[in-house]
Design a protein around this motif. Sequence first.
Motif, PDB file in Angstrom:
ATOM      1  N   MET A   1     -24.166 -14.876  63.367  1.00  0.00           N
ATOM      2  CA  MET A   1     -24.853 -16.083  64.227  1.00  0.00           C
ATOM      3  C   MET A   1     -24.163 -17.268  64.038  1.00  0.00           C
ATOM      4  O   MET A   1     -23.392 -17.610  62.990  1.00  0.00           O
ATOM      5  CB  MET A   1     -26.451 -16.518  63.627  1.00  0.00           C
ATOM      6  CG  MET A   1     -27.014 -17.296  64.049  1.00  0.00           C
ATOM      7  SD  MET A   1     -28.824 -17.256  64.355  1.00  0.00           S
ATOM      8  CE  MET A   1     -29.146 -15.670  64.051  1.00  0.00           C
ATOM      9  N   SER A   2     -23.844 -18.062  65.273  1.00  0.00           N
ATOM     10  CA  SER A   2     -23.025 -19.062  65.121  1.00  0.00           C
ATOM     11  C   SER A   2     -23.743 -20.444  64.549  1.00  0.00           C
ATOM     12  O   SER A   2     -24.888 -20.368  64.250  1.00  0.00           O
ATOM     13  CB  SER A   2     -22.638 -19.439  66.773  1.00  0.00           C
ATOM     14  OG  SER A   2     -23.987 -20.049  67.495  1.00  0.00           O
ATOM     15  N   GLU A   3     -22.871 -21.128  64.440  1.00  0.00           N
ATOM     16  CA  GLU A   3     -23.432 -22.589  63.781  1.00  0.00           C
ATOM     17  C   GLU A   3     -24.137 -23.476  64.533  1.00  0.00           C
ATOM     18  O   GLU A   3     -24.986 -24.326  64.117  1.00  0.00           O
ATOM     19  CB  GLU A   3     -22.235 -23.519  63.465  1.00  0.00           C
ATOM     20  CG  GLU A   3     -21.402 -22.697  62.007  1.00  0.00           C
ATOM     21  CD  GLU A   3     -20.058 -23.548  61.936  1.00  0.00           C
ATOM     22  OE1 GLU A   3     -20.253 -24.809  62.199  1.00  0.00           O
ATOM     23  OE2 GLU A   3     -19.327 -23.198  61.085  1.00  0.00           O
ATOM     24  N   ASP A   4     -24.306 -23.127  65.864  1.00  0.00           N
ATOM     25  CA  ASP A   4     -25.179 -23.841  66.843  1.00  0.00           C
ATOM     26  C   ASP A   4     -26.354 -23.199  67.075  1.00  0.00           C
ATOM     27  O   ASP A   4     -27.256 -23.750  68.169  1.00  0.00           O
ATOM     28  CB  ASP A   4     -24.398 -24.326  68.152  1.00  0.00           C
ATOM     29  CG  ASP A   4     -23.795 -23.030  68.899  1.00  0.00           C
ATOM     30  OD1 ASP A   4     -23.782 -21.881  68.475  1.00  0.00           O
ATOM     31  OD2 ASP A   4     -23.751 -23.238  70.059  1.00  0.00           O
ATOM     32  N   ALA A   5     -26.782 -22.300  66.648  1.00  0.00           N
ATOM     33  CA  ALA A   5     -27.854 -21.331  66.655  1.00  0.00           C
ATOM     34  C   ALA A   5     -28.430 -20.849  65.208  1.00  0.00           C
ATOM     35  O   ALA A   5     -27.915 -20.934  64.137  1.00  0.00           O
ATOM     36  CB  ALA A   5     -27.707 -20.019  67.613  1.00  0.00           C
ATOM     37  N   HIS A  52     -31.494 -23.191  69.697  1.00  0.00           N
ATOM     38  CA  HIS A  52     -30.523 -23.955  70.003  1.00  0.00           C
ATOM     39  C   HIS A  52     -30.990 -25.487  69.730  1.00  0.00           C
ATOM     40  O   HIS A  52     -32.047 -25.638  70.174  1.00  0.00           O
ATOM     41  CB  HIS A  52     -29.713 -23.628  71.026  1.00  0.00           C
ATOM     42  CG  HIS A  52     -29.411 -22.178  71.125  1.00  0.00           C
ATOM     43  ND1 HIS A  52     -29.835 -21.501  71.727  1.00  0.00           N
ATOM     44  CD2 HIS A  52     -27.901 -21.973  70.742  1.00  0.00           C
ATOM     45  CE1 HIS A  52     -29.046 -20.376  71.473  1.00  0.00           C
ATOM     46  NE2 HIS A  52     -27.908 -20.783  70.862  1.00  0.00           N
ATOM     47  N   VAL A  53     -30.047 -26.589  69.405  1.00  0.00           N
ATOM     48  CA  VAL A  53     -30.605 -27.931  69.478  1.00  0.00           C
ATOM     49  C   VAL A  53     -30.712 -28.302  70.990  1.00  0.00           C
ATOM     50  O   VAL A  53     -30.185 -27.666  71.681  1.00  0.00           O
ATOM     51  CB  VAL A  53     -29.425 -28.854  68.930  1.00  0.00           C
ATOM     52  CG1 VAL A  53     -29.823 -30.179  69.155  1.00  0.00           C
ATOM     53  CG2 VAL A  53     -29.436 -28.490  67.374  1.00  0.00           C
ATOM     54  N   GLY A  54     -31.921 -28.687  71.229  1.00  0.00           N
ATOM     55  CA  GLY A  54     -32.119 -29.032  72.757  1.00  0.00           C
ATOM     56  C   GLY A  54     -33.285 -28.328  73.216  1.00  0.00           C
ATOM     57  O   GLY A  54     -33.852 -28.520  74.342  1.00  0.00           O
ATOM     58  N   ASP A  55     -33.684 -27.065  72.613  1.00  0.00           N
ATOM     59  CA  ASP A  55     -34.507 -26.118  73.321  1.00  0.00           C
ATOM     60  C   ASP A  55     -35.954 -26.928  72.921  1.00  0.00           C
ATOM     61  O   ASP A  55     -36.331 -27.758  72.159  1.00  0.00           O
ATOM     62  CB  ASP A  55     -34.478 -25.039  72.559  1.00  0.00           C
ATOM     63  CG  ASP A  55     -33.137 -23.984  72.851  1.00  0.00           C
ATOM     64  OD1 ASP A  55     -32.483 -24.483  73.882  1.00  0.00           O
ATOM     65  OD2 ASP A  55     -33.017 -23.166  72.176  1.00  0.00           O
TER      66      ASP A  55
END
Length: 91
Positions: A1-5, A52-55
């Motif tokens: 998993m990525s750092e932005d999720a 994610h940020v902004g969701d």
Amino acid sequence: MSEDACRIDLWLWRARFVKTRGLAADLVERRAVRLTHHGREVRLDKPSRCVHVGDLLTFAQNGRVTSLRVEALGERRGPPEEARALYSLIA
């Protein structure tokens, strides 16, 4: 998993909407969580789905509907003040 999720069950637990990750997984598996990502709304069915940020998240819990915007993913399940910094409520 990525750092932005982040996994949705992990995020709900870190943000203190549920007491355990198992309860968060149950909430998602009951299809009680809707996610809006890049303008597309989906009803989540697996706890491994990413947020994610902004969701935008909308979910029903204990007879109340909660709508919020994800502001941060968090590193841990910290104190309530830290958890409240992870989201902003939508009126």
